[in-house]
Design an enzyme around this catalytic site. Structure first.
Site, PDB file in Angstrom:
ATOM      1  N   GLY A 155      38.945  29.986  51.328  1.00  6.36           N
ATOM      2  CA  GLY A 155      38.254  31.125  50.741  1.00  6.36           C
ATOM      3  C   GLY A 155      39.194  32.262  50.394  1.00  6.36           C
ATOM      4  N   ASP A 156      38.675  33.187  49.578  1.00  2.00           N
ATOM      5  CA  ASP A 156      39.405  34.399  49.182  1.00  2.00           C
ATOM      6  C   ASP A 156      40.686  34.086  48.421  1.00  2.00           C
ATOM      7  OD1 ASP A 156      37.436  35.862  50.525  1.00  2.00           O
ATOM      8  OD2 ASP A 156      38.515  35.692  52.418  1.00  2.00           O
TER       9      ASP A 156
ATOM     10  N   LYS B 170      39.152  33.457  43.417  1.00  6.14           N
ATOM     11  CA  LYS B 170      38.264  32.737  42.487  1.00  6.14           C
ATOM     12  C   LYS B 170      37.593  33.701  41.520  1.00  6.14           C
ATOM     13  CE  LYS B 170      35.983  31.350  46.102  1.00  6.14           C
ATOM     14  NZ  LYS B 170      36.885  31.827  47.153  1.00  6.14           N
ATOM     15  N   GLY B 171      37.133  34.845  42.077  1.00  4.47           N
ATOM     16  CA  GLY B 171      36.390  35.804  41.264  1.00  4.47           C
ATOM     17  C   GLY B 171      37.201  36.284  40.078  1.00  4.47           C
TER      18      GLY B 171
ATOM     19  N   ASN C 234      27.812  35.784  51.868  1.00  2.00           N
ATOM     20  CA  ASN C 234      29.034  35.590  52.660  1.00  2.00           C
ATOM     21  C   ASN C 234      30.258  35.690  51.748  1.00  2.00           C
ATOM     22  OD1 ASN C 234      28.168  33.225  51.415  1.00  2.00           O
ATOM     23  ND2 ASN C 234      28.777  31.857  53.057  1.00  2.00           N
ATOM     24  N   ALA C 235      30.052  35.497  50.449  1.00  2.00           N
ATOM     25  CA  ALA C 235      31.143  35.597  49.476  1.00  2.00           C
ATOM     26  C   ALA C 235      31.477  37.059  49.186  1.00  2.00           C
ATOM     27  CB  ALA C 235      30.737  34.913  48.174  1.00  2.00           C
ATOM     28  N   GLY C 236      32.742  37.273  48.852  1.00  2.20           N
ATOM     29  CA  GLY C 236      33.170  38.577  48.353  1.00  2.20           C
ATOM     30  C   GLY C 236      34.188  38.299  47.268  1.00  2.20           C
ATOM     31  N   HIS C 237      33.824  38.534  46.035  1.00  2.00           N
ATOM     32  CA  HIS C 237      34.689  38.202  44.903  1.00  2.00           C
ATOM     33  C   HIS C 237      35.135  39.490  44.217  1.00  2.00           C
ATOM     34  CE1 HIS C 237      32.562  34.010  44.712  1.00  2.00           C
ATOM     35  NE2 HIS C 237      33.312  34.163  45.777  1.00  2.00           N
TER      36      HIS C 237
ATOM     37  N   ARG D  64      12.875  22.033  55.682  1.00  2.00           N
ATOM     38  CA  ARG D  64      11.749  22.171  54.743  1.00  2.00           C
ATOM     39  C   ARG D  64      10.726  23.219  55.170  1.00  2.00           C
ATOM     40  NH1 ARG D  64      11.631  16.065  55.209  1.00  2.00           N
ATOM     41  NH2 ARG D  64      12.573  16.874  57.099  1.00  2.00           N
TER      42      ARG D  64
ATOM     43  N   GLN E  54      33.189  30.444  48.601  1.00  2.00           N
ATOM     44  CA  GLN E  54      33.879  29.825  49.744  1.00  2.00           C
ATOM     45  C   GLN E  54      34.950  28.851  49.225  1.00  2.00           C
ATOM     46  OE1 GLN E  54      30.070  29.943  50.140  1.00  2.00           O
ATOM     47  NE2 GLN E  54      30.799  31.993  50.594  1.00  2.00           N
TER      48      GLN E  54
ATOM     49  N   LEU F 264      51.188  35.324  43.706  1.00  2.00           N
ATOM     50  CA  LEU F 264      52.600  34.976  43.812  1.00  2.00           C
ATOM     51  C   LEU F 264      53.430  36.224  44.095  1.00  2.00           C
ATOM     52  CD1 LEU F 264      54.551  32.547  43.505  1.00  2.00           C
ATOM     53  CD2 LEU F 264      54.955  33.287  41.151  1.00  2.00           C
TER      54      LEU F 264
HETATM   55  P1  GDP Z   1      37.683  35.306  46.087  1.00  2.46           P
HETATM   56  O1  GDP Z   1      36.691  35.389  47.192  1.00  2.46           O
HETATM   57  O2  GDP Z   1      38.286  33.943  45.985  1.00  2.46           O
HETATM   58  O3  GDP Z   1      37.136  35.770  44.770  1.00  2.46           O
HETATM   59  O4  GDP Z   1      38.865  36.292  46.490  1.00  2.46           O
HETATM   60  P2  GDP Z   1      38.725  37.770  47.129  1.00  2.46           P
HETATM   61  O5  GDP Z   1      38.321  38.705  46.078  1.00  2.46           O
HETATM   62  O6  GDP Z   1      37.921  37.749  48.370  1.00  2.46           O
HETATM   63  O7  GDP Z   1      40.213  38.008  47.631  1.00  2.46           O
HETATM   64  C1  GDP Z   1      41.273  38.019  46.760  1.00  2.46           C
HETATM   65  C2  GDP Z   1      41.995  39.377  46.877  1.00  2.46           C
HETATM   66  O8  GDP Z   1      43.261  39.294  46.269  1.00  2.46           O
HETATM   67  C3  GDP Z   1      41.254  40.486  46.137  1.00  2.46           C
HETATM   68  O9  GDP Z   1      41.499  41.690  46.814  1.00  2.46           O
HETATM   69  C4  GDP Z   1      41.932  40.494  44.775  1.00  2.46           C
HETATM   70  O10 GDP Z   1      41.842  41.741  44.106  1.00  2.46           O
HETATM   71  C5  GDP Z   1      43.338  40.175  45.160  1.00  2.46           C
HETATM   72  N1  GDP Z   1      44.108  39.432  44.146  1.00  2.46           N
HETATM   73  C6  GDP Z   1      43.687  38.432  43.341  1.00  2.46           C
HETATM   74  N2  GDP Z   1      44.734  37.934  42.640  1.00  2.46           N
HETATM   75  C7  GDP Z   1      45.823  38.631  43.010  1.00  2.46           C
HETATM   76  C8  GDP Z   1      47.207  38.568  42.674  1.00  2.46           C
HETATM   77  O11 GDP Z   1      47.654  37.753  41.869  1.00  2.46           O
HETATM   78  N3  GDP Z   1      48.041  39.442  43.308  1.00  2.46           N
HETATM   79  C9  GDP Z   1      47.588  40.351  44.218  1.00  2.46           C
HETATM   80  N4  GDP Z   1      48.488  41.153  44.797  1.00  2.46           N
HETATM   81  N5  GDP Z   1      46.294  40.440  44.551  1.00  2.46           N
HETATM   82  C10 GDP Z   1      45.422  39.590  43.965  1.00  2.46           C
HETATM   83  P1  IMO Z   2      34.592  33.756  49.339  1.00  8.72           P
HETATM   84  O1  IMO Z   2      33.620  33.216  48.338  1.00  8.72           O
HETATM   85  C1  IMO Z   2      36.411  33.388  53.285  1.00  8.72           C
HETATM   86  C2  IMO Z   2      33.871  31.747  56.464  1.00  8.72           C
HETATM   87  C3  IMO Z   2      33.519  32.671  57.594  1.00  8.72           C
HETATM   88  C4  IMO Z   2      33.414  31.663  58.728  1.00  8.72           C
HETATM   89  C5  IMO Z   2      32.785  30.457  58.045  1.00  8.72           C
HETATM   90  C6  IMO Z   2      31.283  30.357  58.214  1.00  8.72           C
HETATM   91  O2  IMO Z   2      34.779  35.220  49.258  1.00  8.72           O
HETATM   92  O3  IMO Z   2      35.865  32.979  49.315  1.00  8.72           O
HETATM   93  P2  IMO Z   2      29.246  31.688  57.131  1.00  8.72           P
HETATM   94  O4  IMO Z   2      28.899  33.134  57.164  1.00  8.72           O
HETATM   95  O5  IMO Z   2      29.430  31.136  55.763  1.00  8.72           O
HETATM   96  O6  IMO Z   2      28.316  30.839  57.953  1.00  8.72           O
HETATM   97  O7  IMO Z   2      30.676  31.591  57.894  1.00  8.72           O
HETATM   98  O8  IMO Z   2      33.096  30.580  56.667  1.00  8.72           O
HETATM   99  N1  IMO Z   2      33.536  32.262  55.103  1.00  8.72           N
HETATM  100  C7  IMO Z   2      34.440  32.725  54.234  1.00  8.72           C
HETATM  101  N2  IMO Z   2      35.774  32.919  54.365  1.00  8.72           N
HETATM  102  N3  IMO Z   2      35.807  33.641  52.095  1.00  8.72           N
HETATM  103  C8  IMO Z   2      34.481  33.424  51.945  1.00  8.72           C
HETATM  104  O9  IMO Z   2      33.865  33.532  50.760  1.00  8.72           O
HETATM  105  C9  IMO Z   2      33.726  32.991  53.057  1.00  8.72           C
HETATM  106  N4  IMO Z   2      32.429  32.704  53.252  1.00  8.72           N
HETATM  107  C10 IMO Z   2      32.334  32.247  54.504  1.00  8.72           C
HETATM  108  O10 IMO Z   2      34.529  33.629  57.824  1.00  8.72           O
HETATM  109  O11 IMO Z   2      34.699  31.290  59.170  1.00  8.72           O
HETATM  110 MG    MG Z   3      36.336  36.496  48.946  1.00  5.48          MG
END
Ligand code: GDP
Ligand code: IMO
Ligand code: MG
Length: 452
Positions: free
Chosen positions: A37-38, A41-42, A63-66, A167, A249, A357
């Site tokens: 995760g993180d 993707k967003g 649970n997602a944060g994009h 269900r 995720q 990178l």
């Molecule tokens: P997602 O859940 O996969 O959409 O990713 P998140 O948004 O949770 O986490 C990615 C974090 O890295 C965010 O704070 C983005 O703004 C940051 N980010 C994404 N791409 C880059 C990059 O190429 N360089 C840096 N320094 N930050 C990035």
């Molecule tokens: P994005 O879309 C990172 C992790 C939680 C925990 C496990 C189960 O932003 O990449 P849940 O609340 O889904 O039952 O938690 O999954 N988790 C994530 N880790 N990025 C996420 O979303 C996540 N969504 C859930 O930290 O370990």
């Molecule tokens: Mg995220």
């Protein structure tokens, strides 16, 4: 010249992206996280949405944060698909998503207040609702597990999917028929209240009070957005338009293929887009796996390349590795090609987008985990027995760092030789072309190896 060379090296053997015009004829693409995760993707969903008609979330919930950064403005999306910033996009929350109606309405309001038009947002009537008792159960179950807790986001994701499988879940469309909605709340609470009171010694939830609250606070705001999203998706596909399915995720949080039980309760892997949005696999052509140039994980579970040294701290500090929504410090480690190779298989990845990178910019040495040492034996495939993943010792390939600020690089030819060596080695290890590399959080901070 270097550009061409890179293009030949990266795409020559695969031959998929020689005509950039062809990209616009691909009917459906999926963005999927390849780690825990993180990965970013967003920001790549936002980038690719430019050429799409629709961006569809197919699983997960808030649970997602994009995070998207556009013209210096930062947007942290939870439920709303990443295409929302474009006027031409229909953002769709598919049937596979679990929706907290209060959170969705609050997110839409925040976006609207910031000038983002959310009127085109569609929410599947078949998506399941996260209710307050799901969040309460999530927190209680975590507390009950004590030191064996999973580290969930406590957003009610697991309990909502559990009710769906049992269900007894409540769907978004149930909101449209008050008597059905009330009956369903009553039915599920007759069971859930026993768990709350007898297993956890908590007060029961009053079904009428809850139904009143949801109907009063959510129905009017959600009603215009509730739709038959399967029909919408297929109308666009039949009209030859392009759709992006946005995974939340990631591969190793997948309930079937992740590091169970330290996973989420849905299928983020690309196959999840089919049931989660109502499409057959024949429509999917591109599957873009997003991977950080290192690895992060939030919550418990195995993490073979995890670092507990100053390099790990460097990733946290320079990469700002704190949860987008929960604020939790992320665990960090070197990029793991063993896991990425497995992600290629599980998702049918056609290409990779490597993010962050730039976070490696000032390191003297950079590493790729190419195998695991298991009791003296070197393995290059992810062991299927999870106990072995827990005790795997990474085997690294080490490279010189580039010690150069990459954040304003636009052309692949301008990457320093050391950065190219690192990317080439990663690509060779993983076995699919690296199509994009991002070198900063903003929409424009990326390099496209396919755009020659
Ligand atoms: P997602 O859940 O996969 O959409 O990713 P998140 O948004 O949770 O986490 C990615 C974090 O890295 C965010 O704070 C983005 O703004 C940051 N980010 C994404 N791409 C880059 C990059 O190429 N360089 C840096 N320094 N930050 C990035
Ligand atoms: P994005 O879309 C990172 C992790 C939680 C925990 C496990 C189960 O932003 O990449 P849940 O609340 O889904 O039952 O938690 O999954 N988790 C994530 N880790 N990025 C996420 O979303 C996540 N969504 C859930 O930290 O370990
Ligand atoms: Mg995220």
């Amino acid at each position: 010249m270097l550009n061409e060379l890179f293009h030949t090296v990266r795409f020559g053997s695969v031959g998929m992206f020689c005509q950039s015009a062809r990209l616009n004829q691909v009917p459906a693409s999926i963005i999927v996280g390849t780690q825990w995760g993180d990965e970013g993707k967003g920001r790549f969903a936002d980038l690719l949405a430019k050429d799409m008609s629709m961006v569809v979330r197919y699983q997960g919930g808030h649970n997602a944060g994009h995070t998207l950064v556009v013209d210096g403005e930062k947007f942290a999306l939870q439920l709303v698909p990443s295409g929302v910033l474009y006027d031409h996009i229909t953002p769709v929350i598919g049937n596979g998503v679990v929706v907290d109606p209060f959170v969705l309405l609050a997110e839409m309001k925040t976006l609207t207040d910031r000038g983002v038009d959310c009127s085109r947002l569609k929410v599947s009537g078949n998506a399941h609702l996260i209710m307050p008792y799901h969040q309460q159960l999530d927190a209680l179950q975590e507390r009950h597990l004590g030191s064996a807790k999973l580290g969930t986001t406590k957003r009610g994701i697991g309990p909502a999917y559990a009710d769906k499988a049992l269900r007894v879940g409540i769907r978004v469309q149930d909101l449209l028929d008050e008597s059905i909605f009330r009956k369903k709340i009553e039915a599920v609470l007759s069971h859930t209240n026993k768990i709350l009171t007898k297993a956890f010694n908590r007060l029961p939830v009053d079904p009428d009070e809850l139904a009143d609250k949801v109907l009063e606070q959510c129905l009017e705001g959600l009603k215009p957005h509730i739709a038959d999203t399967v029909d919408l998706v297929h109308n666009d596909l039949e009209a030859g338009k392009n759709i992006l399915f946005e995974g939340a995720q990631a591969t190793f949080l997948d309930i079937d293929h992740g590091t169970y039980p330290f996973v989420t309760s849905s299928n983020p892997t690309s196959g999840g887009a089919c049931p989660g949005a109502g499409v057959g696999p024949k429509h999917i052509e591109r599957v873009i796996g997003v991977a950080k140039a290192y690895v992060t994980r939030v919550g418990a579970g195995p993490f073979p390349t995890e670092l507990f040294d100053e390099v790990g701290d460097h990733f946290v500090d320079v990469g700002h590795e704190y949860g987008t929504n929960t604020g939790r410090r992320r665990r960090t480690g070197w990029v793991d090609a063993v896991m990425l190779r497995h992600a290629v298989r599980l998702n049918g990845l056609t290409e990779l987008a490597i993010t962050k990178l730039d976070v490696l910019d000032m390191l003297d040495k950079v590493k790729i985990c190419v195998a695991y040492d298991l009791d003296g034996e070197e393995v290059t495939k992810l062991p299927y027995h999870q106990s072995q993943v827990h005790k795997a010792t990474p085997v690294y390939q080490e490279f010189s760092g580039w010690k150069t600020d990459l954040t304003s690089v636009k052309d692949p030819a301008d990457l320093p030789a050391e950065a190219k060596t690192f990317l080439d080695a990663l690509e060779e290890q993983v076995g699919v072309p690296i199509r994009y590399v991002s070198i900063g959080p903003s929409r424009k901070q990326y390099v496209d190896f396919g755009a020659v």
